[in-house]
Design a protein around this motif. Structure first.
Motif, PDB file in Angstrom:
ATOM      1  N   ARG A   1      80.751 -38.986  12.861  1.00  0.00           N
ATOM      2  CA  ARG A   1      79.385 -38.467  12.667  1.00  0.00           C
ATOM      3  C   ARG A   1      79.342 -36.980  12.950  1.00  0.00           C
ATOM      4  O   ARG A   1      78.752 -36.207  12.184  1.00  0.00           O
ATOM      5  CB  ARG A   1      78.410 -39.219  13.584  1.00  0.00           C
ATOM      6  CG  ARG A   1      76.980 -38.748  13.457  1.00  0.00           C
ATOM      7  CD  ARG A   1      76.017 -39.658  14.213  1.00  0.00           C
ATOM      8  NE  ARG A   1      76.336 -39.870  15.601  1.00  0.00           N
ATOM      9  CZ  ARG A   1      75.884 -39.094  16.592  1.00  0.00           C
ATOM     10  NH1 ARG A   1      75.087 -38.087  16.335  1.00  0.00           N
ATOM     11  NH2 ARG A   1      76.212 -39.354  17.835  1.00  0.00           N
TER      12      ARG A   1
ATOM     13  N   GLY B   1      78.719 -34.184  10.101  1.00  0.00           N
ATOM     14  CA  GLY B   1      77.522 -33.357  10.284  1.00  0.00           C
ATOM     15  C   GLY B   1      77.863 -31.873  10.315  1.00  0.00           C
ATOM     16  O   GLY B   1      77.226 -31.066   9.626  1.00  0.00           O
TER      17      GLY B   1
ATOM     18  N   ARG C   1      81.444 -39.986   4.610  1.00  0.00           N
ATOM     19  CA  ARG C   1      80.081 -40.341   5.001  1.00  0.00           C
ATOM     20  C   ARG C   1      79.636 -41.689   4.428  1.00  0.00           C
ATOM     21  O   ARG C   1      78.996 -42.487   5.092  1.00  0.00           O
ATOM     22  CB  ARG C   1      79.147 -39.218   4.551  1.00  0.00           C
ATOM     23  CG  ARG C   1      77.667 -39.506   4.459  1.00  0.00           C
ATOM     24  CD  ARG C   1      77.052 -39.838   5.797  1.00  0.00           C
ATOM     25  NE  ARG C   1      75.686 -40.204   5.643  1.00  0.00           N
ATOM     26  CZ  ARG C   1      75.247 -41.409   5.331  1.00  0.00           C
ATOM     27  NH1 ARG C   1      76.084 -42.385   5.094  1.00  0.00           N
ATOM     28  NH2 ARG C   1      73.955 -41.662   5.242  1.00  0.00           N
ATOM     29  N   TYR C   2      79.964 -41.923   3.144  1.00  0.00           N
ATOM     30  CA  TYR C   2      79.534 -43.147   2.471  1.00  0.00           C
ATOM     31  C   TYR C   2      80.727 -44.086   2.287  1.00  0.00           C
ATOM     32  O   TYR C   2      81.770 -43.658   1.791  1.00  0.00           O
ATOM     33  CB  TYR C   2      78.941 -42.837   1.089  1.00  0.00           C
ATOM     34  CG  TYR C   2      77.628 -42.103   1.146  1.00  0.00           C
ATOM     35  CD1 TYR C   2      76.453 -42.765   1.462  1.00  0.00           C
ATOM     36  CD2 TYR C   2      77.571 -40.734   0.876  1.00  0.00           C
ATOM     37  CE1 TYR C   2      75.239 -42.095   1.507  1.00  0.00           C
ATOM     38  CE2 TYR C   2      76.359 -40.055   0.916  1.00  0.00           C
ATOM     39  CZ  TYR C   2      75.203 -40.737   1.230  1.00  0.00           C
ATOM     40  OH  TYR C   2      74.012 -40.075   1.277  1.00  0.00           O
TER      41      TYR C   2
ATOM     42  N   THR D   1      72.780 -36.333   9.660  1.00  0.00           N
ATOM     43  CA  THR D   1      73.987 -37.001  10.148  1.00  0.00           C
ATOM     44  C   THR D   1      74.171 -36.764  11.637  1.00  0.00           C
ATOM     45  O   THR D   1      74.440 -37.702  12.399  1.00  0.00           O
ATOM     46  CB  THR D   1      75.221 -36.525   9.368  1.00  0.00           C
ATOM     47  OG1 THR D   1      75.020 -36.803   7.971  1.00  0.00           O
ATOM     48  CG2 THR D   1      76.488 -37.216   9.837  1.00  0.00           C
TER      49      THR D   1
ATOM     50  N   ASN E   1      71.854 -38.726  13.608  1.00  0.00           N
ATOM     51  CA  ASN E   1      71.995 -40.142  13.318  1.00  0.00           C
ATOM     52  C   ASN E   1      70.696 -40.762  12.803  1.00  0.00           C
ATOM     53  O   ASN E   1      70.319 -41.864  13.182  1.00  0.00           O
ATOM     54  CB  ASN E   1      72.506 -40.904  14.552  1.00  0.00           C
ATOM     55  CG  ASN E   1      73.238 -42.165  14.174  1.00  0.00           C
ATOM     56  OD1 ASN E   1      73.632 -42.362  13.029  1.00  0.00           O
ATOM     57  ND2 ASN E   1      73.415 -43.047  15.158  1.00  0.00           N
TER      58      ASN E   1
ATOM     59  N   LEU F   1      72.903 -44.161  10.504  1.00  0.00           N
ATOM     60  CA  LEU F   1      73.912 -44.124   9.453  1.00  0.00           C
ATOM     61  C   LEU F   1      75.294 -44.504   9.961  1.00  0.00           C
ATOM     62  O   LEU F   1      76.150 -44.909   9.187  1.00  0.00           O
ATOM     63  CB  LEU F   1      73.940 -42.738   8.830  1.00  0.00           C
ATOM     64  CG  LEU F   1      72.608 -42.269   8.228  1.00  0.00           C
ATOM     65  CD1 LEU F   1      72.700 -40.834   7.788  1.00  0.00           C
ATOM     66  CD2 LEU F   1      72.214 -43.165   7.081  1.00  0.00           C
ATOM     67  N   PHE F   2      75.529 -44.360  11.261  1.00  0.00           N
ATOM     68  CA  PHE F   2      76.855 -44.663  11.807  1.00  0.00           C
ATOM     69  C   PHE F   2      76.755 -45.678  12.917  1.00  0.00           C
ATOM     70  O   PHE F   2      75.841 -45.773  13.621  1.00  0.00           O
ATOM     71  CB  PHE F   2      77.533 -43.388  12.323  1.00  0.00           C
ATOM     72  CG  PHE F   2      77.925 -42.483  11.218  1.00  0.00           C
ATOM     73  CD1 PHE F   2      79.132 -42.646  10.569  1.00  0.00           C
ATOM     74  CD2 PHE F   2      77.085 -41.469  10.809  1.00  0.00           C
ATOM     75  CE1 PHE F   2      79.500 -41.815   9.556  1.00  0.00           C
ATOM     76  CE2 PHE F   2      77.462 -40.624   9.793  1.00  0.00           C
ATOM     77  CZ  PHE F   2      78.666 -40.804   9.156  1.00  0.00           C
TER      78      PHE F   2
END
Length: 190
Positions: free
Chosen positions: A69, A73, A129-130, A182, A185, A189-190
């Protein structure tokens, strides 16, 4: 679908005024074979971004979620800063591939020009990220095509009418927002 759409939009905006877009204009002016050039751009981009997506997927697995993350970011914020630095094309990329024909010249020149470029680094970060790496690669490839196909056909006319500083500012803002979301958070997302 989010991975595909974000990847497409970010790369399409980020590619405006980029050295590979300038390379597309030079190739179009030099060879005057737009469909062959477009095919070469597509092949070079797909191969380059598939490799970048694989690296991004590996990074996502190798790092823990907290470290990942922060890395992603900060990478997005660094991309925002990098977007504000204008690109210059090195004439050597187009000059050193003359014996390969239009398609070969385009593939080699584009592949080499894309190495370490903003959009390649963005592809690595987006793939990290994805988890949908294929959608990221397809999205970044589509974004490259959305930016470069018009450059092949319209080249010089587009550059005179569109404020590259504004386009780069919008792309930088998107990268910055993605980086901040990111880091904080947002949306777990993580």
């Amino acid at each position: 679908m989010e991975a595909f759409l974000v990847s497409t939009g970010v790369v399409a905006l980020g590619e405006m005024g980029d050295k590979t877009q300038l390379l597309a204009i030079i190739l179009a002016a030099t060879f005057r074979r737009p469909w062959t050039i477009i095919t070469g751009i597509f092949v070079a981009t797909l191969v380059n971004h598939a490799a970048a997506g694989a690296v991004g997927g590996w990074v996502a697995q190798a790092l823990g979620p907290d470290v990942l993350r922060w890395v992603i970011g900060i990478s997005f914020i660094a991309m925002a800063v990098w977007m504000m630095i204008p690109d210059k094309i090195e004439d050597d990329a187009a000059q050193n591939t003359r014996g390969l024909g239009v398609f070969g010249t385009t593939v080699v020149a584009f592949f080499l020009a894309e190495m370490g470029d903003k959009t390649q680094i963005a592809t690595v970060a987006l793939a990290a990220r994805y988890p949908e790496v294929v959608q990221v690669v397809l999205g970044t490839t589509l974004g490259m095509m959305l930016a470069n196909v018009p450059a092949v056909f319209l080249g010089d006319k587009i550059a005179k009418k569109v404020s590259m500083q504004l386009v780069h500012g919008i792309a930088a803002a998107i990268f910055c927002i993605l980086g901040m979301l990111t880091l904080f958070n947002v949306g777990s997302l993580f």
